[in-house]
Design a protein around this motif. Sequence first.
Motif, short mmCIF file in Angstrom:
data_model
loop_
_atom_site.label_atom_id
_atom_site.label_comp_id
_atom_site.label_asym_id
_atom_site.label_seq_id
_atom_site.Cartn_x
_atom_site.Cartn_y
_atom_site.Cartn_z
N ARG A 48 62.27 24.76 -7.70
CA ARG A 48 62.90 25.99 -8.16
C ARG A 48 61.87 27.12 -8.18
NH1 ARG A 48 65.75 23.12 -13.14
NH2 ARG A 48 67.29 21.95 -11.98
N PRO A 49 62.32 28.36 -8.04
CA PRO A 49 61.37 29.47 -8.11
C PRO A 49 60.81 29.63 -9.52
CG PRO A 49 63.61 30.29 -7.92
CD PRO A 49 63.67 28.80 -7.74
N ILE A 50 59.56 30.07 -9.58
CA ILE A 50 58.88 30.25 -10.85
C ILE A 50 58.72 31.74 -11.10
CG2 ILE A 50 56.75 29.81 -12.13
CD1 ILE A 50 56.36 27.38 -10.25
N TYR A 51 59.10 32.18 -12.29
CA TYR A 51 58.96 33.59 -12.65
C TYR A 51 57.96 33.71 -13.78
CZ TYR A 51 63.17 34.22 -9.89
OH TYR A 51 64.07 34.23 -8.86
N ARG A 52 57.00 34.63 -13.60
CA ARG A 52 55.99 34.89 -14.63
C ARG A 52 55.89 36.39 -14.84
NH1 ARG A 52 51.64 30.42 -14.10
NH2 ARG A 52 52.99 28.67 -14.63
N ARG A 53 55.34 36.73 -15.97
CA ARG A 53 55.13 38.14 -16.23
C ARG A 53 53.88 38.60 -15.51
NH1 ARG A 53 58.48 40.77 -19.59
NH2 ARG A 53 59.64 39.48 -21.03
N GLY A 54 54.04 39.65 -14.75
CA GLY A 54 52.91 40.20 -14.02
C GLY A 54 52.32 41.38 -14.76
N LYS A 55 51.62 42.20 -14.01
CA LYS A 55 50.97 43.38 -14.58
C LYS A 55 52.03 44.36 -15.06
CE LYS A 55 47.09 46.32 -13.65
NZ LYS A 55 46.12 46.74 -12.68
N GLY A 56 51.87 44.85 -16.26
CA GLY A 56 52.83 45.77 -16.82
C GLY A 56 54.02 45.10 -17.48
N GLY A 57 54.04 43.77 -17.54
CA GLY A 57 55.09 43.04 -18.22
C GLY A 57 56.31 42.77 -17.37
N ALA A 58 56.26 43.13 -16.08
CA ALA A 58 57.41 42.91 -15.21
C ALA A 58 57.42 41.44 -14.75
CB ALA A 58 57.33 43.83 -14.00
N PHE A 59 58.63 40.92 -14.55
CA PHE A 59 58.75 39.55 -14.03
C PHE A 59 58.48 39.55 -12.54
CE2 PHE A 59 61.35 38.90 -17.87
CZ PHE A 59 60.77 37.73 -18.32
N ARG A 60 57.72 38.58 -12.09
CA ARG A 60 57.44 38.45 -10.67
C ARG A 60 57.62 36.98 -10.27
NH1 ARG A 60 52.66 42.51 -8.92
NH2 ARG A 60 53.63 44.33 -9.87
N GLN A 61 58.14 36.81 -9.06
CA GLN A 61 58.32 35.44 -8.57
C GLN A 61 57.00 34.94 -8.03
OE1 GLN A 61 61.49 35.01 -5.79
NE2 GLN A 61 61.12 32.85 -5.46
N ARG A 62 56.71 33.71 -8.34
CA ARG A 62 55.45 33.11 -7.91
C ARG A 62 55.70 32.11 -6.82
NH1 ARG A 62 51.45 29.62 -11.54
NH2 ARG A 62 49.66 29.84 -10.24
#
Length: 62
Positions: A48-62
């Motif tokens: 499954r795709p993994i989502y983490r908080r990136g720079k600035g608090g936005a969700f980004r897919q890893r």
Amino acid sequence: MRTIQDQMQKWIKANNMTYHPERNRKERKRNKERLTEREINELMGTYRPIYRRGKGGAFRQR
């Protein structure tokens, strides 16, 4: 000091009761289904795709 099991055995003998603890147990049937390694990983969510908080608090897919 006596255990509860000893007390139960005396009570059963005194009251002319029969007790068979082996009869009360049910054997569980095991699932004979064999899963492949791919299916096990899919159940665990490995693909499954993994989502983490990136720079600035936005969700980004890893």
